[in-house]
Design a protein around this motif. Structure first.
Motif, PDB file in Angstrom:
ATOM      1  N   TYR A 107       0.859  -1.185   0.000  1.00 30.85           N
ATOM      2  CA  TYR A 107       0.000   0.000   0.000  1.00 30.85           C
ATOM      3  C   TYR A 107       0.894   1.232   0.000  1.00 30.85           C
ATOM      4  O   TYR A 107       2.001   1.226   0.546  1.00 30.85           O
ATOM      5  CB  TYR A 107      -0.926   0.035   1.221  1.00 30.85           C
ATOM      6  CG  TYR A 107      -1.985  -1.049   1.220  1.00 30.85           C
ATOM      7  CD1 TYR A 107      -3.206  -0.865   0.568  1.00 30.85           C
ATOM      8  CD2 TYR A 107      -1.766  -2.255   1.870  1.00 30.85           C
ATOM      9  CE1 TYR A 107      -4.178  -1.855   0.569  1.00 30.85           C
ATOM     10  CE2 TYR A 107      -2.727  -3.257   1.874  1.00 30.85           C
ATOM     11  CZ  TYR A 107      -3.926  -3.044   1.219  1.00 30.85           C
ATOM     12  OH  TYR A 107      -4.891  -4.031   1.213  1.00 30.85           O
ATOM     13  N   ALA A 120      -7.393   0.965   8.902  1.00 29.60           N
ATOM     14  CA  ALA A 120      -8.162   0.063   8.042  1.00 29.60           C
ATOM     15  C   ALA A 120      -7.255  -0.612   7.018  1.00 29.60           C
ATOM     16  O   ALA A 120      -7.421  -1.799   6.701  1.00 29.60           O
ATOM     17  CB  ALA A 120      -9.271   0.836   7.338  1.00 29.60           C
ATOM     18  N   THR A 121      -6.286   0.144   6.502  1.00 25.63           N
ATOM     19  CA  THR A 121      -5.329  -0.421   5.548  1.00 25.63           C
ATOM     20  C   THR A 121      -4.512  -1.531   6.189  1.00 25.63           C
ATOM     21  O   THR A 121      -4.298  -2.598   5.595  1.00 25.63           O
ATOM     22  CB  THR A 121      -4.395   0.685   5.029  1.00 25.63           C
ATOM     23  OG1 THR A 121      -5.176   1.668   4.345  1.00 25.63           O
ATOM     24  CG2 THR A 121      -3.351   0.126   4.083  1.00 25.63           C
ATOM     25  N   SER A 124      -6.640  -4.617   6.522  1.00 21.39           N
ATOM     26  CA  SER A 124      -6.754  -5.311   5.240  1.00 21.39           C
ATOM     27  C   SER A 124      -5.477  -6.087   4.926  1.00 21.39           C
ATOM     28  O   SER A 124      -5.520  -7.226   4.453  1.00 21.39           O
ATOM     29  CB  SER A 124      -7.043  -4.295   4.133  1.00 21.39           C
ATOM     30  OG  SER A 124      -7.066  -4.913   2.868  1.00 21.39           O
ATOM     31  N   ARG A 127      -5.253  -9.298   6.885  1.00 15.17           N
ATOM     32  CA  ARG A 127      -6.085 -10.368   6.325  1.00 15.17           C
ATOM     33  C   ARG A 127      -5.393 -11.019   5.137  1.00 15.17           C
ATOM     34  O   ARG A 127      -5.445 -12.238   4.966  1.00 15.17           O
ATOM     35  CB  ARG A 127      -7.452  -9.819   5.935  1.00 15.17           C
ATOM     36  CG  ARG A 127      -8.321  -9.437   7.127  1.00 15.17           C
ATOM     37  CD  ARG A 127      -9.745  -9.124   6.722  1.00 15.17           C
ATOM     38  NE  ARG A 127      -9.839  -7.908   5.901  1.00 15.17           N
ATOM     39  CZ  ARG A 127      -9.963  -6.695   6.418  1.00 15.17           C
ATOM     40  NH1 ARG A 127      -9.970  -6.518   7.734  1.00 15.17           N
ATOM     41  NH2 ARG A 127     -10.058  -5.637   5.622  1.00 15.17           N
ATOM     42  N   ARG A 128      -4.732 -10.217   4.318  1.00 15.75           N
ATOM     43  CA  ARG A 128      -3.999 -10.767   3.179  1.00 15.75           C
ATOM     44  C   ARG A 128      -2.848 -11.649   3.639  1.00 15.75           C
ATOM     45  O   ARG A 128      -2.508 -12.645   2.977  1.00 15.75           O
ATOM     46  CB  ARG A 128      -3.475  -9.637   2.307  1.00 15.75           C
ATOM     47  CG  ARG A 128      -4.547  -8.908   1.512  1.00 15.75           C
ATOM     48  CD  ARG A 128      -3.972  -7.735   0.753  1.00 15.75           C
ATOM     49  NE  ARG A 128      -2.856  -8.096  -0.097  1.00 15.75           N
ATOM     50  CZ  ARG A 128      -2.110  -7.230  -0.771  1.00 15.75           C
ATOM     51  NH1 ARG A 128      -2.361  -5.927  -0.671  1.00 15.75           N
ATOM     52  NH2 ARG A 128      -1.109  -7.636  -1.533  1.00 15.75           N
TER      53      ARG A 128
END
Length: 236
Positions: A107, A120-121, A124, A127-128
């Motif tokens: 990111y 939030a990034t 995410s 989760r990846r």
């Protein structure tokens, strides 16, 4: 209200940011989000602190006093390890972003990004990576004497409440002896009525549940002491 407890496992990340004020702000914010943060100010500090077996995410600034952060991003990606990389920089041009993403960042966020978007990034990215999300932290502020349960407003505390919580929250998951708690209150353990401590803990639990709807995550270890069993942050 059902008791709520949070595991104390915290995801470790390393933050490379040369601006001292922003570095402190990010460290506190990420700590409140449930991360264990290693904060460094330059490339030399990064290389001295980075532990591939420990750090799962790296947040990297690009403009650094001793080199270019993108060179670090490319070097980390070339190592082939499973590491989440977030570039957090003042360089916001489209070409900079393209270069950052093609150079190995997962990111690329400009520094004017809202911190909630950063959180939030990171969620995410976790989760990846297949990492569990960090547990929310209970935050104790010492100077204003306030407790912030996860997702809730401040709860005003007495000086004694603050002292007890400070001792317990300093080392989550560790049983703190009654003697240690009593001594932190400035009392003589041999002369202290143990029922006073039990009453204080009960008052704290009741105050927290009435104010937030959450159960204060303190366990009683019979004949031993008490244990704070959630993620905790203590601030001056």
């Amino acid at each position: 209200m059902q008791a709520i407890g949070y595991p104390c496992a915290m995801l470790n990340l390393i933050l490379l940011e040369d601006e001292a004020v922003l570095r402190q702000e990010l460290t506190e914010f990420l700590g409140d989000c449930g991360y264990q943060v290693s904060a460094v100010a330059d490339l030399a500090g990064f290389h001295a602190s980075y532990a591939p077996a420990l750090h799962r995410i790296a947040i990297i600034d690009l403009g650094l006093p001793d080199g270019d952060g993108m060179a670090l991003v490319r070097a980390l990606r070339a190592q082939g390890r499973q590491l989440g990389i977030v570039v957090f920089t003042a360089r916001g041009a489209t070409q900079d972003k393209v270069s950052g993403l093609t150079g190995g960042a997962d990111y690329y966020l400009p520094k004017h990004t809202d911190l909630e978007e950063l959180a939030a990034t990171l969620g995410s990215l976790q989760r990846r990576l297949g990492e569990p999300a960090p547990a929310p932290a209970w935050v104790l502020e010492l100077a204003p004497r306030r407790l912030f349960p996860p997702g809730c407003g401040a709860i005003a505390l007495s000086q004694q409440d603050t002292t007890v919580l400070q001792v317990l929250m300093a080392e989550p998951e560790r049983i703190v002896s009654r003697q240690q708690i009593v001594q932190s209150l400035g009392e003589d353990f041999l002369d202290y009525d143990q029922r006073r401590l039990d009453t204080q803990i009960r008052r704290l639990r009741r105050k927290t549940e009435l104010a937030s709807g959450l159960s204060l995550p303190i366990n009683t270890a019979r004949n031993a002491g008490y244990r704070f069993f959630a993620n905790a942050t203590v601030r001056l």
